[in-house]
Write a protein that holds these residues in place. Structure first.
Motif, PDB file in Angstrom:
ATOM      1  N   VAL A  85      21.379 -16.698  45.745  1.00 40.51           N
ATOM      2  CA  VAL A  85      22.288 -15.603  46.092  1.00 40.51           C
ATOM      3  C   VAL A  85      23.737 -16.077  46.178  1.00 40.51           C
ATOM      4  CG1 VAL A  85      20.483 -14.231  47.204  1.00 40.51           C
ATOM      5  CG2 VAL A  85      21.898 -15.755  48.592  1.00 40.51           C
ATOM      6  N   LEU A  86      23.940 -17.376  46.451  1.00 42.27           N
ATOM      7  CA  LEU A  86      25.308 -17.901  46.513  1.00 42.27           C
ATOM      8  C   LEU A  86      25.997 -17.792  45.155  1.00 42.27           C
ATOM      9  CD1 LEU A  86      27.533 -19.308  48.131  1.00 42.27           C
ATOM     10  CD2 LEU A  86      26.541 -21.493  47.395  1.00 42.27           C
ATOM     11  N   ILE A  87      25.302 -18.102  44.090  1.00 42.23           N
ATOM     12  CA  ILE A  87      25.875 -17.987  42.747  1.00 42.23           C
ATOM     13  C   ILE A  87      26.285 -16.546  42.476  1.00 42.23           C
ATOM     14  CG2 ILE A  87      25.356 -18.161  40.275  1.00 42.23           C
ATOM     15  CD1 ILE A  87      23.502 -20.543  41.072  1.00 42.23           C
ATOM     16  N   LEU A  88      25.431 -15.612  42.847  1.00 44.72           N
ATOM     17  CA  LEU A  88      25.749 -14.194  42.635  1.00 44.72           C
ATOM     18  C   LEU A  88      26.927 -13.745  43.495  1.00 44.72           C
ATOM     19  CD1 LEU A  88      22.100 -12.873  42.408  1.00 44.72           C
ATOM     20  CD2 LEU A  88      23.794 -12.857  40.562  1.00 44.72           C
ATOM     21  N   GLN A  89      27.046 -14.311  44.684  1.00 46.80           N
ATOM     22  CA  GLN A  89      28.165 -13.940  45.542  1.00 46.80           C
ATOM     23  C   GLN A  89      29.487 -14.463  44.985  1.00 46.80           C
ATOM     24  OE1 GLN A  89      28.448 -15.700  49.422  1.00 46.80           O
ATOM     25  NE2 GLN A  89      30.226 -14.466  49.940  1.00 46.80           N
ATOM     26  N   LEU A  90      29.483 -15.626  44.380  1.00 50.14           N
ATOM     27  CA  LEU A  90      30.717 -16.239  43.902  1.00 50.14           C
ATOM     28  C   LEU A  90      31.279 -15.604  42.632  1.00 50.14           C
ATOM     29  CD1 LEU A  90      29.887 -20.008  44.509  1.00 50.14           C
ATOM     30  CD2 LEU A  90      31.375 -18.521  45.860  1.00 50.14           C
ATOM     31  N   LEU A  91      30.473 -14.911  41.868  1.00 48.51           N
ATOM     32  CA  LEU A  91      30.935 -14.353  40.590  1.00 48.51           C
ATOM     33  C   LEU A  91      32.183 -13.471  40.694  1.00 48.51           C
ATOM     34  CD1 LEU A  91      27.635 -13.647  38.649  1.00 48.51           C
ATOM     35  CD2 LEU A  91      29.420 -15.292  38.082  1.00 48.51           C
ATOM     36  N   PRO A  92      32.294 -12.577  41.664  1.00 49.69           N
ATOM     37  CA  PRO A  92      33.512 -11.751  41.729  1.00 49.69           C
ATOM     38  C   PRO A  92      34.779 -12.543  42.070  1.00 49.69           C
ATOM     39  CG  PRO A  92      31.737 -10.754  43.000  1.00 49.69           C
ATOM     40  CD  PRO A  92      31.287 -12.116  42.628  1.00 49.69           C
ATOM     41  N   GLY A  93      34.646 -13.793  42.433  1.00 49.04           N
ATOM     42  CA  GLY A  93      35.810 -14.609  42.761  1.00 49.04           C
ATOM     43  C   GLY A  93      36.588 -15.092  41.549  1.00 49.04           C
ATOM     44  N   THR A  94      36.016 -14.967  40.370  1.00 51.91           N
ATOM     45  CA  THR A  94      36.698 -15.480  39.179  1.00 51.91           C
ATOM     46  C   THR A  94      37.953 -14.696  38.839  1.00 51.91           C
ATOM     47  OG1 THR A  94      35.241 -14.166  37.774  1.00 51.91           O
ATOM     48  CG2 THR A  94      34.591 -16.449  38.190  1.00 51.91           C
ATOM     49  N   GLN A  95      37.998 -13.416  39.145  1.00 53.30           N
ATOM     50  CA  GLN A  95      39.190 -12.620  38.836  1.00 53.30           C
ATOM     51  C   GLN A  95      40.409 -13.115  39.595  1.00 53.30           C
ATOM     52  OE1 GLN A  95      36.144 -11.507  39.073  1.00 53.30           O
ATOM     53  NE2 GLN A  95      35.795  -9.739  37.777  1.00 53.30           N
ATOM     54  N   GLY A  96      40.209 -13.608  40.800  1.00 52.53           N
ATOM     55  CA  GLY A  96      41.316 -14.193  41.554  1.00 52.53           C
ATOM     56  C   GLY A  96      41.847 -15.436  40.864  1.00 52.53           C
ATOM     57  N   ILE A  97      40.945 -16.233  40.307  1.00 51.85           N
ATOM     58  CA  ILE A  97      41.351 -17.433  39.564  1.00 51.85           C
ATOM     59  C   ILE A  97      42.109 -17.024  38.300  1.00 51.85           C
ATOM     60  CG2 ILE A  97      40.494 -19.447  38.300  1.00 51.85           C
ATOM     61  CD1 ILE A  97      38.102 -19.411  40.327  1.00 51.85           C
ATOM     62  N   TYR A  98      41.611 -16.003  37.602  1.00 49.66           N
ATOM     63  CA  TYR A  98      42.279 -15.550  36.380  1.00 49.66           C
ATOM     64  C   TYR A  98      43.681 -15.013  36.702  1.00 49.66           C
ATOM     65  CZ  TYR A  98      37.493 -15.486  34.470  1.00 49.66           C
ATOM     66  OH  TYR A  98      36.210 -15.800  34.080  1.00 49.66           O
ATOM     67  N   GLY A  99      43.802 -14.239  37.773  1.00 50.44           N
ATOM     68  CA  GLY A  99      45.113 -13.705  38.161  1.00 50.44           C
ATOM     69  C   GLY A  99      46.089 -14.820  38.506  1.00 50.44           C
ATOM     70  N   LEU A 100      45.597 -15.831  39.191  1.00 49.50           N
ATOM     71  CA  LEU A 100      46.434 -16.977  39.527  1.00 49.50           C
ATOM     72  C   LEU A 100      46.857 -17.729  38.270  1.00 49.50           C
ATOM     73  CD1 LEU A 100      47.615 -18.428  41.994  1.00 49.50           C
ATOM     74  CD2 LEU A 100      45.570 -19.858  42.001  1.00 49.50           C
ATOM     75  N   LEU A 101      45.955 -17.865  37.308  1.00 51.56           N
ATOM     76  CA  LEU A 101      46.274 -18.520  36.041  1.00 51.56           C
ATOM     77  C   LEU A 101      47.373 -17.766  35.295  1.00 51.56           C
ATOM     78  CD1 LEU A 101      45.644 -20.678  33.882  1.00 51.56           C
ATOM     79  CD2 LEU A 101      43.896 -19.116  32.999  1.00 51.56           C
ATOM     80  N   VAL A 102      47.255 -16.451  35.213  1.00 51.68           N
ATOM     81  CA  VAL A 102      48.287 -15.637  34.555  1.00 51.68           C
ATOM     82  C   VAL A 102      49.616 -15.773  35.290  1.00 51.68           C
ATOM     83  CG1 VAL A 102      48.995 -13.245  34.050  1.00 51.68           C
ATOM     84  CG2 VAL A 102      46.691 -14.022  33.476  1.00 51.68           C
ATOM     85  N   ALA A 103      49.576 -15.798  36.613  1.00 48.77           N
ATOM     86  CA  ALA A 103      50.810 -15.956  37.388  1.00 48.77           C
ATOM     87  C   ALA A 103      51.466 -17.308  37.096  1.00 48.77           C
ATOM     88  CB  ALA A 103      50.518 -15.820  38.884  1.00 48.77           C
ATOM     89  N   PHE A 104      50.685 -18.377  37.064  1.00 51.68           N
ATOM     90  CA  PHE A 104      51.249 -19.699  36.777  1.00 51.68           C
ATOM     91  C   PHE A 104      51.823 -19.770  35.366  1.00 51.68           C
ATOM     92  CE2 PHE A 104      48.486 -21.886  40.158  1.00 51.68           C
ATOM     93  CZ  PHE A 104      49.545 -21.923  41.059  1.00 51.68           C
ATOM     94  N   ILE A 105      51.121 -19.194  34.398  1.00 53.05           N
ATOM     95  CA  ILE A 105      51.626 -19.208  33.018  1.00 53.05           C
ATOM     96  C   ILE A 105      52.933 -18.421  32.935  1.00 53.05           C
ATOM     97  CG2 ILE A 105      51.171 -18.357  30.676  1.00 53.05           C
ATOM     98  CD1 ILE A 105      48.208 -19.098  31.176  1.00 53.05           C
ATOM     99  N   THR A 106      52.993 -17.277  33.602  1.00 51.94           N
ATOM    100  CA  THR A 106      54.215 -16.469  33.601  1.00 51.94           C
ATOM    101  C   THR A 106      55.356 -17.216  34.279  1.00 51.94           C
ATOM    102  OG1 THR A 106      52.903 -14.435  33.612  1.00 51.94           O
ATOM    103  CG2 THR A 106      55.204 -14.248  34.291  1.00 51.94           C
TER     104      THR A 106
END
Length: 188
Positions: free
Chosen positions: A84-105
């Motif tokens: 269940v931990l793996i399933l709980q962590l999946l929605p956290g990737t969008q935060g990483i993607y948003g941070l990546l876009v912010a750093f690139i910008t």
């Protein structure tokens, strides 16, 4: 007619009122000089902030939704924690993607790396802002729905632990759209 208004907000440009139509005013840019555009890079900076906030807030809520379901399952059967931990962590990737876009910008506009020189045009500022919007909006919405889908998949694992591989597919399908938004924001 011919009245000049000065908008001294975060964009810092001069506007000239050109025509009134049913109590709405149409404005056009008038006499925009280099001095007026010193703070235009803040539009691009705001795009980076929106991308990080959209993905981050969506992820926090999505992980919270899935976490509530996971806690209920682990309370009944602690052996299912890893699944269940793996399933709980999946929605956290969008935060990483948003941070990546912010750093690139931030890197592209020169805030990271010290290359900001104030030469960005108004159009460039809005283009950077627009490039950040797909990750901000889709990241937020997909994280919320991925959290709900993960919670449902956690319910599946609770009843049929042998189906945990199949349960992972459902929230992964929502992840597809977050990845597409990430690609659009990076390539734009």
């Amino acid at each position: 007619e011919g009245i000049t208004h000065h908008f001294d907000g975060w964009v810092g440009i001069s506007l000239r009122e050109t025509k009134k139509i049913d109590s709405f005013s149409l404005y056009t840019l008038n006499d925009v000089s280099k001095g007026d555009l010193q703070r235009v890079d803040e539009i691009a900076l705001f795009g980076a902030v929106v991308a990080a906030f959209g993905g981050g807030i969506g992820s926090a809520v999505g992980v919270g939704i899935a976490g509530q379901a996971a806690a209920g399952v682990v309370a009944e059967d602690p052996a299912k924690f890893g699944k269940v931990l793996i399933l709980q962590l999946l929605p956290g990737t969008q935060g990483i993607y948003g941070l990546l876009v912010a750093f690139i910008t931030l890197s592209n506009i020169g805030i990271l790396g010290g290359g900001a020189d104030g030469s960005m045009t108004l159009l460039q500022g809005f283009l950077f802002f627009a490039a950040c919007l797909p990750m901000a909006i889709v990241g937020y919405v997909s994280a919320l729905y991925q959290g709900k889908t993960s919670a449902a998949s956690i319910g599946l694992v609770a009843k049929r632990p042998e189906q945990s591989g199949k349960a992972l597919i459902f929230p992964a399908m929502v992840e597809t759209y977050a990845i597409l938004a990430l690609l659009v924001s990076i390539l734009a």
